[in-house]
Design a protein around this motif. Structure first.
Motif, PDB file in Angstrom:
ATOM      1  N   THR A 234       0.725  -1.311   0.147  1.00  0.00           N
ATOM      2  CA  THR A 234       0.001   0.112   0.346  1.00  0.00           C
ATOM      3  C   THR A 234       0.881   1.106  -0.220  1.00  0.00           C
ATOM      4  O   THR A 234       2.016   1.234   0.537  1.00  0.00           O
ATOM      5  N   GLU A 235       0.255   2.262  -0.669  1.00  0.00           N
ATOM      6  CA  GLU A 235       1.302   3.607  -0.620  1.00  0.00           C
ATOM      7  C   GLU A 235       0.325   4.413   0.434  1.00  0.00           C
ATOM      8  O   GLU A 235      -1.071   4.269   0.360  1.00  0.00           O
ATOM      9  N   VAL A 236       1.283   4.563   1.756  1.00  0.00           N
ATOM     10  CA  VAL A 236       0.358   5.900   2.608  1.00  0.00           C
ATOM     11  C   VAL A 236       1.714   6.419   2.895  1.00  0.00           C
ATOM     12  O   VAL A 236       2.982   6.875   2.432  1.00  0.00           O
ATOM     13  N   PHE A 253      -3.227   7.960   7.289  1.00  0.00           N
ATOM     14  CA  PHE A 253      -3.139   7.064   8.630  1.00  0.00           C
ATOM     15  C   PHE A 253      -3.700   6.255   9.187  1.00  0.00           C
ATOM     16  O   PHE A 253      -4.218   4.879   9.807  1.00  0.00           O
ATOM     17  N   GLU A 254      -4.941   6.713   9.242  1.00  0.00           N
ATOM     18  CA  GLU A 254      -6.318   6.029  10.009  1.00  0.00           C
ATOM     19  C   GLU A 254      -6.451   5.196   9.162  1.00  0.00           C
ATOM     20  O   GLU A 254      -6.882   4.109   9.379  1.00  0.00           O
ATOM     21  N   GLU A 258      -7.042   0.745   9.518  1.00  0.00           N
ATOM     22  CA  GLU A 258      -8.399   0.053   9.826  1.00  0.00           C
ATOM     23  C   GLU A 258      -8.084  -1.282   8.825  1.00  0.00           C
ATOM     24  O   GLU A 258      -8.629  -2.213   8.903  1.00  0.00           O
ATOM     25  N   THR A 259      -7.343  -1.178   7.130  1.00  0.00           N
ATOM     26  CA  THR A 259      -7.196  -2.168   6.214  1.00  0.00           C
ATOM     27  C   THR A 259      -6.322  -2.492   7.044  1.00  0.00           C
ATOM     28  O   THR A 259      -6.961  -3.752   6.942  1.00  0.00           O
ATOM     29  N   LEU A 260      -5.206  -2.542   7.970  1.00  0.00           N
ATOM     30  CA  LEU A 260      -4.424  -3.938   8.412  1.00  0.00           C
ATOM     31  C   LEU A 260      -4.864  -4.605   9.328  1.00  0.00           C
ATOM     32  O   LEU A 260      -5.180  -5.504   9.118  1.00  0.00           O
TER      33      LEU A 260
END
Length: 271
Positions: A234-236, A253-254, A258-260
């Protein structure tokens, strides 16, 4: 399956979920350290293996006037700073065969961009470094056709390789993910990675830049985890609207937290 060892972590059968994550472009050392600080702590909290990702050059931007990155020397310095401060492995792209050796001096994992996955000289040069490599499946490639890329890479005697799904061209300015590709590529005996953020990209969708549909990152990542993946890409970016590249499909970041949480729950459930 041939598991892949990247720095101090192992990816593949029987191993924990891994994240390849960071800003699309290594905009500055400060940004790289900010993202690495957050993601390394988050992954430690969630018991996920972490590899920091950032590109020192975005060589395939939609417009020739777009910002490409800090260049090889500065970019590798930023990656080295992340490794030194946070003790995590790092991954970055190579675009030309003569970049493989210098990048391998710093990067723990080399990455072949999707547009270049058929480039024989590039794959062979990457293999000769004997570093692990993540080969992204081209948007124009059937998953079964990635056997050719594997054969080129493995001709060097290097077996440390992963394949990455990142969506397939679906008409103009659109991508679609065929989840079957994850199983097909895993059947080649290699770990598979799902690039959740590039899979929702709209290539050239903004005219002089690519757009994206960030709202579909999480559902696609959940689906990929249910099929079976070894790592998530993922690009963060802490401020996606300010990102030099791929802001519309980057997670803040939020959103990455949640995705992880959800992807790891599914990954652990199916084993």
């Amino acid at each position: 399956m041939n598991n892949v060892t990247i720095g101090n972590i192992e990816i593949g059968k029987g191993q924990k979920l891994a994240l390849l994550g960071g800003p699309c472009t290594a905009e500055s050392e400060e940004l790289c350290l900010e993202v690495a600080s957050y993601l390394s702590a988050l992954c430690a909290e969630l018991d996920i293996q972490y590899i920091f990702k950032a590109s020192w050059d975005k060589a395939n931007r939609s417009s020739g006037s777009s910002r490409r990155g800090p260049g090889l020397k500065k970019g590798l310095e930023y990656l080295a700073a992340v490794k030194e401060k946070y003790g995590v492995p790092v991954v970055t792209d190579i675009h030309e065969s003569d970049e493989a050796a210098p990048v391998a001096e710093v990067a723990d994992l080399l990455q072949i961009p999707a547009f270049l996955c058929r480039q024989t000289d590039l794959l062979v040069a990457a293999g000769k470094t004997m570093k692990p490599v993540n080969i992204k499946k081209g948007q124009f490639m059937a998953p079964e056709d990635m056997k050719g890329a594997l054969e080129k890479f493995r001709s060097t005697g290097n077996e440390q390789v992963m394949l990455c799904e990142r969506g397939s061209s679906f008409g103009y300015h659109n991508l679609v993910v065929d989840m079957r590709s994850l199983q097909i590529m895993r059947n080649f005996g290699v770990p598979v990675v799902f690039d959740a953020t590039h899979s929702v990209q709209l290539p050239g969708g903004l005219g002089n830049a690519s757009g994206g549909q960030r709202e579909f990152v999480l559902p696609l990542a959940r689906a990929a985890a249910a099929i079976g993946i070894d790592a998530l890409f993922t690009e963060v970016h802490p401020r996606p609207a300010e990102a030099w590249s791929d802001g519309p499909n980057s997670l803040d970041f939020e959103q990455i937290r949640e995705t992880l949480i959800q992807v790891k729950a599914i990954h652990d459930l199916i084993g």
